[in-house]
Design an enzyme around this catalytic site. Structure first.
Site, PDB file in Angstrom:
ATOM      1  CG  ASP A  11      -1.850   1.176   1.168  1.00  0.00           C
ATOM      2  OD1 ASP A  11      -2.433   1.571   0.251  1.00  0.00           O
ATOM      3  OD2 ASP A  11      -1.748   1.839   2.354  1.00  0.00           O
ATOM      4  CB  SER A  12       0.143   4.892  -1.041  1.00  0.00           C
ATOM      5  OG  SER A  12      -0.920   4.774  -0.034  1.00  0.00           O
ATOM      6  CE1 TYR A  43       3.078   5.832  -3.183  1.00  0.00           C
ATOM      7  CE2 TYR A  43       1.847   3.862  -4.337  1.00  0.00           C
ATOM      8  CZ  TYR A  43       3.017   4.471  -3.604  1.00  0.00           C
ATOM      9  OH  TYR A  43       4.105   3.657  -3.444  1.00  0.00           O
ATOM     10  N   GLY A  44      -2.448   9.446  -3.870  1.00  0.00           N
ATOM     11  CA  GLY A  44      -3.566  10.057  -4.692  1.00  0.00           C
ATOM     12  C   GLY A  44      -3.449  11.433  -5.101  1.00  0.00           C
ATOM     13  CB  CYS A  74      -3.246   0.805  -2.287  1.00  0.00           C
ATOM     14  SG  CYS A  74      -3.237   2.820  -2.763  1.00  0.00           S
ATOM     15  CG  ASN A  75      -9.603   1.482  -2.680  1.00  0.00           C
ATOM     16  OD1 ASN A  75     -10.559   0.622  -3.162  1.00  0.00           O
ATOM     17  ND2 ASN A  75      -9.123   1.101  -1.525  1.00  0.00           N
ATOM     18  CB  THR A  76      -5.075   5.273  -4.906  1.00  0.00           C
ATOM     19  OG1 THR A  76      -5.896   6.073  -4.171  1.00  0.00           O
ATOM     20  CG2 THR A  76      -4.390   6.466  -5.813  1.00  0.00           C
ATOM     21  CB  CYS A 185      -9.274   5.251   1.002  1.00  0.00           C
ATOM     22  SG  CYS A 185      -7.500   5.458   1.375  1.00  0.00           S
ATOM     23  CB  THR A 186      -6.809   0.150   2.261  1.00  0.00           C
ATOM     24  OG1 THR A 186      -5.823   0.657   1.647  1.00  0.00           O
ATOM     25  CG2 THR A 186      -7.300  -0.716   0.841  1.00  0.00           C
ATOM     26  CG  HIS A 187      -4.771   5.011   4.527  1.00  0.00           C
ATOM     27  ND1 HIS A 187      -4.212   4.715   3.582  1.00  0.00           N
ATOM     28  CD2 HIS A 187      -3.688   5.075   5.459  1.00  0.00           C
ATOM     29  CE1 HIS A 187      -2.925   4.729   3.372  1.00  0.00           C
ATOM     30  NE2 HIS A 187      -2.340   5.096   4.609  1.00  0.00           N
TER      31      HIS A 187
HETATM   32  N1  DGL Z   1      -4.582   3.299   1.077  1.00  0.00           N
HETATM   33  C1  DGL Z   1      -4.778   4.022  -0.275  1.00  0.00           C
HETATM   34  C2  DGL Z   1      -5.957   3.670  -1.070  1.00  0.00           C
HETATM   35  O1  DGL Z   1      -6.456   2.580  -0.721  1.00  0.00           O
HETATM   36  C3  DGL Z   1      -4.361   5.457  -0.036  1.00  0.00           C
HETATM   37  C4  DGL Z   1      -4.194   6.304  -1.164  1.00  0.00           C
HETATM   38  C5  DGL Z   1      -3.345   7.430  -1.242  1.00  0.00           C
HETATM   39  O2  DGL Z   1      -1.882   7.144  -1.008  1.00  0.00           O
HETATM   40  O3  DGL Z   1      -3.458   8.413  -1.599  1.00  0.00           O
HETATM   41  O4  DGL Z   1      -6.406   4.481  -1.821  1.00  0.00           O
END
Ligand code: DGL
Length: 260
Positions: A11-12, A43-44, A74-76, A185-187
């Protein structure tokens, strides 16, 4: 691929731990290697090409340590990079993550559904296709939450600051009852307690962790790669940020109870 190798998670930052803990519950006998790229989070807000390159080097990092499958938790990263990664590694078991809109619509047909995610996830083609598939079956309202994952990265999972942020984002949509909130978003599952406080008991809060864990289990089974040991496996955390604090926070999140 060797069935005794670990399952790689990426994940990011620390959000993917919400998917990891669900997977450990379903497949406790596996070893897991979690790599969080907190140094480059979020990452977004980056250019998509940069996200693809960061994801590719994370995948390389996990493969070089013997990962037998990779979960892009990570969805992004999934929206932006999964297709390119599948092209680069055609034989790799690569499980992506997407907002749990399908189960939300199935459980609340004709309902009002909020989808919280990064602005990038909501802008990408993958979400557009998902929305297009279900838009006739429910009222789907995207809620971009730039800045929210940063609270989790700092270990801020409750309290005034995060409540204030969420109140500003969510209350405009709550004048009419909301049936479900999808955490895209997984966070965000780590903030479920604060979100619950705002949306109340009758709104269902969904995330995609369980679906990802089951999909991983299916794919490992198909490829005959499930671990054959019977005792509990291990979880190892790595992070692009140097220092013990981020690894301590990772451990804490693995055992965190969101709604207590
Ligand atoms: N956990 C990431 C997600 O699911 C965070 C996104 C990011 O880094 O902006 O999208």
């Amino acid at each position: 691929m060797d069935r005794s190798g670990p399952v790689g998670f990426f994940d990011s930052g620390l959000g993917g731990i919400s998917v990891l803990r669900e997977t450990v519950r379903l497949l406790p006998q596996e070893d897991y290697l979690y790599f969080g790229d907190s140094l480059h989070a979020p990452y977004g807000v980056k250019a998509p090409e940069e996200v693809v390159e960061l994801c590719a080097s994370a995948v390389e990092h996990l493969l070089s340590q013997g990962a037998k499958a990779i979960v892009l938790a990570c969805n992004t990263a999934t929206s932006v990079a999964a297709a390119a990664l599948r092209q680069r590694y055609p034989n790799l078991i690569l499980i992506g993550t997407e907002p749990a809109l399908k189960p939300a619509v199935e459980r609340h047909p004709g309902g009002r559904i909020l989808v919280m995610a990064t602005a990038m996830t909501l802008k990408e083609r993958k979400f557009f296709d998902l929305w297009n598939q279900f838009r006739d079956q429910a009222e789907i309202i995207p809620v971009p939450c730039s800045g929210l994952m940063e609270f989790v990265e700092q270990g801020i999972l409750r309290g005034e600051q995060v409540e204030q942020y969420l109140m500003e984002r969510l209350t405009p949509f709550m004048k009419v009852p909301v049936d479900a909130v999808v955490l895209g978003c997984t966070h965000y599952p780590f903030l479920r307690g604060v979100i619950r406080k705002l949306v109340g008991r009758r709104t269902e809060i969904l995330d995609g962790a369980d679906g990802v864990a089951r999909q991983l289990c299916r794919r490992l089974e198909e490829e005959n790669l499930l671990s054959c040991r019977t005792e509990q496996g291990t979880v190892t955390f790595q992070n692009s940020l140097d220092g013990p604090e981020i690894l301590e926070l990772s451990e804490k999140l693995l055992h965190y109870q969101d709604e207590t």
